[in-house]
Scaffold this motif. Structure first.
Motif, mmCIF file in Angstrom:
data_model
loop_
_atom_site.group_PDB
_atom_site.id
_atom_site.type_symbol
_atom_site.label_atom_id
_atom_site.label_comp_id
_atom_site.label_asym_id
_atom_site.label_seq_id
_atom_site.Cartn_x
_atom_site.Cartn_y
_atom_site.Cartn_z
ATOM 1 N N MET A 158 0.835 -1.204 0.000
ATOM 2 C CA MET A 158 0.000 0.000 0.000
ATOM 3 C C MET A 158 0.874 1.260 0.000
ATOM 4 S SD MET A 158 -2.886 -1.050 2.811
ATOM 5 C CE MET A 158 -3.660 0.564 2.692
ATOM 6 N N CYS A 159 0.478 2.214 -0.832
ATOM 7 C CA CYS A 159 1.218 3.469 -0.913
ATOM 8 C C CYS A 159 1.168 4.213 0.418
ATOM 9 C CB CYS A 159 0.627 4.325 -2.018
ATOM 10 S SG CYS A 159 1.454 5.918 -2.239
ATOM 11 N N VAL A 160 -0.007 4.177 1.070
ATOM 12 C CA VAL A 160 -0.144 4.878 2.350
ATOM 13 C C VAL A 160 0.742 4.231 3.413
ATOM 14 C CG1 VAL A 160 -2.452 5.797 1.937
ATOM 15 C CG2 VAL A 160 -2.205 3.473 2.814
ATOM 16 N N GLY A 161 0.938 2.912 3.308
ATOM 17 C CA GLY A 161 1.802 2.209 4.252
ATOM 18 C C GLY A 161 3.248 2.621 4.092
ATOM 19 N N LYS A 162 3.697 2.765 2.848
ATOM 20 C CA LYS A 162 5.070 3.193 2.589
ATOM 21 C C LYS A 162 5.284 4.632 3.061
ATOM 22 C CE LYS A 162 5.846 0.129 -1.360
ATOM 23 N NZ LYS A 162 6.120 0.052 -2.820
ATOM 24 N N CYS A 163 4.255 5.445 2.854
ATOM 25 C CA CYS A 163 4.323 6.841 3.307
ATOM 26 C C CYS A 163 4.442 6.885 4.834
ATOM 27 C CB CYS A 163 3.079 7.592 2.849
ATOM 28 S SG CYS A 163 3.021 9.321 3.369
ATOM 29 N N ALA A 164 3.646 6.058 5.518
ATOM 30 C CA ALA A 164 3.689 6.007 6.979
ATOM 31 C C ALA A 164 5.055 5.542 7.466
ATOM 32 C CB ALA A 164 2.595 5.069 7.501
ATOM 33 N N ARG A 165 5.620 4.552 6.787
ATOM 34 C CA ARG A 165 6.946 4.047 7.164
ATOM 35 C C ARG A 165 8.009 5.132 7.015
ATOM 36 N NH1 ARG A 165 9.503 -0.772 7.891
ATOM 37 N NH2 ARG A 165 11.711 -0.843 7.348
ATOM 38 N N ALA A 177 -5.970 -0.555 11.287
ATOM 39 C CA ALA A 177 -4.566 -0.208 11.532
ATOM 40 C C ALA A 177 -4.305 1.252 11.188
ATOM 41 C CB ALA A 177 -3.654 -1.118 10.713
ATOM 42 N N MET A 178 -4.867 1.716 10.066
ATOM 43 C CA MET A 178 -4.660 3.104 9.668
ATOM 44 C C MET A 178 -5.325 4.058 10.658
ATOM 45 S SD MET A 178 -2.698 2.809 7.147
ATOM 46 C CE MET A 178 -2.593 4.543 6.710
ATOM 47 N N LEU A 179 -6.482 3.662 11.176
ATOM 48 C CA LEU A 179 -7.152 4.500 12.174
ATOM 49 C C LEU A 179 -6.364 4.534 13.480
ATOM 50 C CD1 LEU A 179 -10.896 3.502 11.603
ATOM 51 C CD2 LEU A 179 -9.807 5.680 11.030
ATOM 52 N N SER A 180 -5.738 3.402 13.826
ATOM 53 C CA SER A 180 -4.922 3.381 15.047
ATOM 54 C C SER A 180 -3.684 4.267 14.883
ATOM 55 C CB SER A 180 -4.494 1.943 15.374
ATOM 56 O OG SER A 180 -3.587 1.445 14.412
ATOM 57 N N SER A 181 -3.207 4.392 13.636
ATOM 58 C CA SER A 181 -2.050 5.256 13.390
ATOM 59 C C SER A 181 -2.416 6.718 13.622
ATOM 60 C CB SER A 181 -1.524 5.062 11.968
ATOM 61 O OG SER A 181 -2.365 5.683 11.008
ATOM 62 N N ILE A 182 -3.693 7.056 13.426
ATOM 63 C CA ILE A 182 -4.154 8.421 13.686
ATOM 64 C C ILE A 182 -4.055 8.722 15.178
ATOM 65 C CG2 ILE A 182 -6.153 9.962 13.616
ATOM 66 C CD1 ILE A 182 -7.063 8.508 11.094
ATOM 67 N N PHE A 220 -6.430 8.696 7.381
ATOM 68 C CA PHE A 220 -7.816 8.794 6.921
ATOM 69 C C PHE A 220 -7.950 8.266 5.496
ATOM 70 C CE2 PHE A 220 -8.755 12.053 10.285
ATOM 71 C CZ PHE A 220 -9.849 11.396 10.822
ATOM 72 N N VAL A 221 -7.008 8.671 4.644
ATOM 73 C CA VAL A 221 -7.032 8.221 3.247
ATOM 74 C C VAL A 221 -6.885 6.702 3.177
ATOM 75 C CG1 VAL A 221 -5.808 8.281 1.039
ATOM 76 C CG2 VAL A 221 -6.147 10.395 2.338
ATOM 77 N N GLY A 222 -5.958 6.165 3.984
ATOM 78 C CA GLY A 222 -5.726 4.721 3.980
ATOM 79 C C GLY A 222 -6.922 3.936 4.475
ATOM 80 N N CYS A 279 -11.622 0.518 3.121
ATOM 81 C CA CYS A 279 -13.056 0.249 3.195
ATOM 82 C C CYS A 279 -13.672 0.185 1.797
ATOM 83 C CB CYS A 279 -13.764 1.330 4.006
ATOM 84 S SG CYS A 279 -13.441 1.228 5.792
ATOM 85 N N CYS A 280 -13.246 1.105 0.943
ATOM 86 C CA CYS A 280 -13.751 1.122 -0.435
ATOM 87 C C CYS A 280 -13.327 -0.137 -1.165
ATOM 88 C CB CYS A 280 -13.233 2.352 -1.178
ATOM 89 S SG CYS A 280 -13.968 3.902 -0.610
ATOM 90 N N GLY A 281 -12.091 -0.587 -0.879
ATOM 91 C CA GLY A 281 -11.597 -1.807 -1.509
ATOM 92 C C GLY A 281 -12.406 -3.009 -1.081
ATOM 93 N N GLU A 282 -12.787 -3.050 0.213
ATOM 94 C CA GLU A 282 -13.603 -4.150 0.737
ATOM 95 C C GLU A 282 -14.986 -4.144 0.087
ATOM 96 O OE1 GLU A 282 -14.995 -7.328 3.066
ATOM 97 O OE2 GLU A 282 -12.985 -6.619 2.582
#
Length: 206
Positions: free
Chosen positions: A1-8, A89-94, A184-186, A191-194
């Motif tokens: 995920m692009c958002v995951g790489k950005c977070a890293r 996981a993305m929400l927990s990162s917030i 938020f984006v992630g 959710c949209c992917g699901e």
């Protein structure tokens, strides 16, 4: 995920900045490399607030490590769905980012107050906050810095290190805000992917 790489990437930057903040705060205890002023409690009161060690340092390690581990987080255990787990996981990162903002914001405020008040020093006879009444005006009046006779060059020492803490903590705040947006984006993307997957399954069955 692009958002995951950005977070890293954000997490790695926060980790580096946290270490630098801890080092800068520790140096404030030893003007010119001397220990006698710390042991004699002859340092600025804001040095003892541990803003770089605690706020922008140790506390910042929480979001830093959370963000670094986010890219490889599959989160399959959440609701039994991988994408839903990633959203969690993305929400927990917030939440972790908010903790980071609290720590770095604390460091930013204390560093700013320390710069406005000026160092605790001796004019040769009395120890006091010589520049306290200048509201930070001494920062632009380098000629007045010589009023602090002891510790030697303490004004330069304090201004440099507190400015570093101010700048680094400001960057940390910005990075944490970026991760909030990224989170938020992630979570929305997951959710949209699901939902898209569920629609495709329904269409396939029909």
């Amino acid at each position: 995920m692009c958002v995951g790489k950005c977070a890293r990437c954000i997490g790695s930057l926060l980790l580096t900045l946290a270490i630098l903040c801890i080092v800068a705060n520790i140096l404030l205890y030893f003007p010119n490399g001397e220990t006698k002023y710390a042991s004699g409690n002859l340092l600025s009161r804001y040095v003892w607030f541990f803003e770089g060690i605690g706020g922008a340092g140790l506390l910042m390690l929480i979001p830093a490590f959370v963000f670094i581990g986010l890219e490889n987080e599959d989160c399959c255990g959440c609701c039994g769905h991988e994408s839903c787990g990633r959203s969690c996981a993305m929400l927990s990162s917030i939440l972790a980012a908010l903790i980071g903002i609290a720590g770095s914001g604390y460091c930013l405020i204390i560093s700013a107050l320390a710069l406005v008040e000026g160092p605790y020093c001796s004019d040769g006879s009395v120890w006091s906050y010589i520049f306290k009444g200048t509201n930070g005006g001494y920062l632009g009046d380098h000629a007045s810095w010589s009023q602090c006779a002891e510790p030697k060059n303490v004004v330069v020492w304090n201004v440099t290190l507190f400015s570093i803490l101010l700048g680094l903590s400001a960057i940390q705040v910005i990075l944490c805000f970026i991760q909030i947006i990224n989170g938020f984006v992630g979570s929305i993307s997951a959710c949209c992917g699901e939902q898209k997957s569920q629609v495709n399954i329904v269409l396939f069955l029909h």
